[in-house]
Design a protein around this motif. Structure first.
Motif, short mmCIF file in Angstrom:
data_model
loop_
_atom_site.label_atom_id
_atom_site.label_comp_id
_atom_site.label_asym_id
_atom_site.label_seq_id
_atom_site.Cartn_x
_atom_site.Cartn_y
_atom_site.Cartn_z
N GLY A 45 -17.47 -36.86 20.37
CA GLY A 45 -16.09 -37.16 19.98
C GLY A 45 -15.09 -36.07 20.37
O GLY A 45 -13.89 -36.26 20.23
N LYS A 46 -15.57 -34.93 20.86
CA LYS A 46 -14.65 -33.86 21.31
C LYS A 46 -14.36 -34.06 22.80
O LYS A 46 -15.19 -34.58 23.54
CB LYS A 46 -15.29 -32.48 21.13
CG LYS A 46 -15.66 -32.15 19.71
CD LYS A 46 -14.48 -31.61 18.94
CE LYS A 46 -14.88 -31.21 17.53
NZ LYS A 46 -13.73 -31.01 16.66
N THR A 47 -13.17 -33.62 23.22
CA THR A 47 -12.80 -33.75 24.64
C THR A 47 -12.50 -32.37 25.21
O THR A 47 -11.73 -31.60 24.64
CB THR A 47 -11.54 -34.64 24.77
OG1 THR A 47 -11.79 -35.88 24.11
CG2 THR A 47 -11.19 -34.90 26.23
N VAL A 48 -13.14 -32.07 26.34
CA VAL A 48 -12.95 -30.79 27.01
C VAL A 48 -12.35 -31.05 28.39
O VAL A 48 -12.91 -31.82 29.18
CB VAL A 48 -14.31 -30.05 27.16
CG1 VAL A 48 -14.12 -28.71 27.89
CG2 VAL A 48 -14.97 -29.84 25.80
N VAL A 49 -11.19 -30.44 28.67
CA VAL A 49 -10.55 -30.60 29.98
C VAL A 49 -10.77 -29.33 30.78
O VAL A 49 -10.58 -28.23 30.26
CB VAL A 49 -9.03 -30.85 29.80
CG1 VAL A 49 -8.31 -30.80 31.16
CG2 VAL A 49 -8.78 -32.19 29.13
N THR A 50 -11.19 -29.46 32.04
CA THR A 50 -11.29 -28.26 32.89
C THR A 50 -10.23 -28.34 33.98
O THR A 50 -9.98 -29.40 34.57
CB THR A 50 -12.69 -28.10 33.53
OG1 THR A 50 -12.92 -29.18 34.42
CG2 THR A 50 -13.80 -28.06 32.49
N LEU A 51 -9.60 -27.19 34.19
CA LEU A 51 -8.45 -27.11 35.09
C LEU A 51 -8.68 -25.91 36.01
O LEU A 51 -8.54 -24.76 35.57
CB LEU A 51 -7.23 -26.88 34.18
CG LEU A 51 -5.81 -26.91 34.68
CD1 LEU A 51 -5.53 -28.22 35.38
CD2 LEU A 51 -4.86 -26.75 33.49
N ILE A 107 -9.66 -23.04 31.79
CA ILE A 107 -8.78 -22.83 32.95
C ILE A 107 -9.20 -21.64 33.80
O ILE A 107 -9.54 -20.58 33.29
CB ILE A 107 -7.29 -22.68 32.53
CG1 ILE A 107 -6.44 -22.39 33.78
CG2 ILE A 107 -7.10 -21.61 31.45
CD1 ILE A 107 -4.98 -22.53 33.62
N ARG A 108 -9.20 -21.85 35.13
CA ARG A 108 -9.31 -20.76 36.11
C ARG A 108 -8.01 -20.76 36.89
O ARG A 108 -7.56 -21.81 37.37
CB ARG A 108 -10.50 -20.98 37.04
CG ARG A 108 -10.44 -20.04 38.25
CD ARG A 108 -11.70 -20.06 39.06
NE ARG A 108 -12.79 -19.42 38.34
CZ ARG A 108 -13.98 -19.15 38.88
NH1 ARG A 108 -14.22 -19.48 40.14
NH2 ARG A 108 -14.93 -18.58 38.17
N VAL A 126 -8.17 -22.52 24.23
CA VAL A 126 -8.14 -22.23 25.67
C VAL A 126 -9.29 -21.27 26.00
O VAL A 126 -9.48 -20.26 25.32
CB VAL A 126 -6.78 -21.60 26.08
CG1 VAL A 126 -6.79 -21.18 27.54
CG2 VAL A 126 -5.63 -22.57 25.80
N ILE A 127 -10.04 -21.61 27.05
CA ILE A 127 -11.14 -20.74 27.50
C ILE A 127 -10.79 -20.25 28.91
O ILE A 127 -10.51 -21.05 29.81
CB ILE A 127 -12.47 -21.51 27.55
CG1 ILE A 127 -12.82 -22.04 26.15
CG2 ILE A 127 -13.58 -20.61 28.08
CD1 ILE A 127 -14.06 -22.93 26.11
N ASN A 128 -10.83 -18.94 29.07
CA ASN A 128 -10.55 -18.33 30.37
C ASN A 128 -11.80 -18.42 31.25
O ASN A 128 -12.83 -17.82 30.95
CB ASN A 128 -10.14 -16.86 30.14
CG ASN A 128 -9.82 -16.13 31.43
OD1 ASN A 128 -9.87 -16.72 32.51
ND2 ASN A 128 -9.50 -14.85 31.34
N ALA A 129 -11.69 -19.14 32.36
CA ALA A 129 -12.82 -19.26 33.30
C ALA A 129 -12.58 -18.38 34.52
O ALA A 129 -13.12 -18.63 35.60
CB ALA A 129 -12.99 -20.72 33.70
N GLY A 130 -11.74 -17.33 34.35
CA GLY A 130 -11.44 -16.40 35.44
C GLY A 130 -9.95 -16.42 35.72
O GLY A 130 -9.42 -17.44 36.15
N ASP A 131 -9.26 -15.29 35.41
CA ASP A 131 -7.82 -15.23 35.70
C ASP A 131 -7.52 -14.06 36.64
O ASP A 131 -7.60 -12.89 36.27
CB ASP A 131 -6.97 -15.15 34.40
CG ASP A 131 -7.21 -13.91 33.55
OD1 ASP A 131 -8.37 -13.45 33.47
OD2 ASP A 131 -6.24 -13.39 32.97
#
Ligand code: ASP
Length: 306
Positions: A45-51, A107-108, A126-131
């Protein structure tokens, strides 16, 4: 135990207790990936968006696999095929995605600080996938897990991180992580690629590969981030490789049981010789496997799970 934060932006702001909680959670979730049915209903039921605004193989795939193993729904926005190419700003893209009510946004981005900018504006985690050249927290967490498994501890180790430190978000996150967990961190590379600011955190900087590797328990090699280099940082690739490359001869300076790590992608024959990358002391593929477990742990803990 629960992680009392909305976002994961970097290791600079995690406490050693929070790091241990994430690593312990990842260690306990690892077994799910070895089951015949690799799925638990925990995040149904949770939604995770990757950008992803920058290319990625391991990080993006493992976030997606981690999401699916926890039964959350995942949606990937391929930026090259999105309205970003029509000039939509990051803030507008994110606000529009948030209007669809996701629980977490991964987000990266090429700009250092982009995830922090979004974390302040959005209600979802928000999860940092590399900034940019700033941080890559889930990479450092999977590196810490891999070292803890191989060495049984994270304290009292000599960790050598070698190569393009200046442009490496992996190095920066690992400096914070290993120092917080009680290891000694040596950074080696050409003087042009050693940012003095990291010495202020407690890391040791050297231009001598031998000095960094002597007595090391962990050797982490980095890729030259040619895509981030506006000017010349070294004379030729051949010379760089001769001075800073890891091969069976230079690895002999480290402890006999030292492990060899690399966040990928590898530039075989530049920073690392295939004999070492594919050799018995390499834990490079264990790092990738641990990436799934660590991302499962981060998704679970940021969703309020225990
Ligand atoms: N994959 C890592 C990163 O995204 C390291 C690299 O690209 O060399 O930072």
């Amino acid at each position: 135990m629960r992680l009392k934060r909305k976002d994961l932006l970097g290791l600079a702001d995690l406490t050693p207790e929070e790091i241990t909680l994430i690593l312990d959670t990842a260690a306990s979730l690892k077994e799910i990936s070895t089951r015949p049915i690799k799925k638990v209903p925990t995040l149904r039921g949770k939604t995770v968006v990757t950008l992803f605004y920058e290319p990625s193989t391991r990080t993006r795939m493992s976030f997606e696999i981690a999401t699916k193993r926890l039964s959350a729904d995942t949606v990937n926005l391929t930026v090259a095929a999105s309205s970003a190419v029509k000039g939509e700003t990051l803030a507008d893209t994110a606000a529009n995605l948030e209007a669809m009510n996701p629980d977490l946004l991964v987000i990266r981005h090429q700009a250092s600080g982009a995830p922090h900018f979004l974390a302040r504006r959005l209600a979802c985690g928000v999860i940092n996938a590399g900034d940019g050249t700033h941080e890559h927290p889930t990479q450092a967490l999977l590196d810490l897990l891999t070292v803890r498994e191989a060495k049984g501890t994270l304290s009292g180790l000599k960790v050598a991180i070698v190569g393009d430190i200046l442009h490496s978000r992996v190095a920066r996150s690992n400096v914070h992580g290993f120092l917080k967990m009680g290891s000694e961190v040596w950074l080696a590379g050409p003087a042009t690629m050693l940012p003095p600011g990291l010495a202020a955190l407690g890391a040791r900087l050297t231009t001598s590969l031998r000095e960094a590797l002597t007595g090391a328990d962990v050797v982490m090699m980095l890729r030259l981030q040619l895509e981030r280099m506006g000017q010349h940082f070294f004379s030729t690739l051949r010379e760089y490789s001769r001075t800073y490359g890891l091969n069976p001869d230079t690895l002999a300076w480290a402890k006999e049981d030292a492990i060899v790590m690399h966040p990928g992608p590898l530039n075989r024959g530049v920073e690392i010789d295939p004999a070492v990358a594919d050799g018995p002391r390499s834990v490079i593929l264990e790092q990738v496997a641990n990436g799934v477990a660590v991302r499962m742990a981060v998704l679970l803990l940021l969703s309020g799970g225990e």
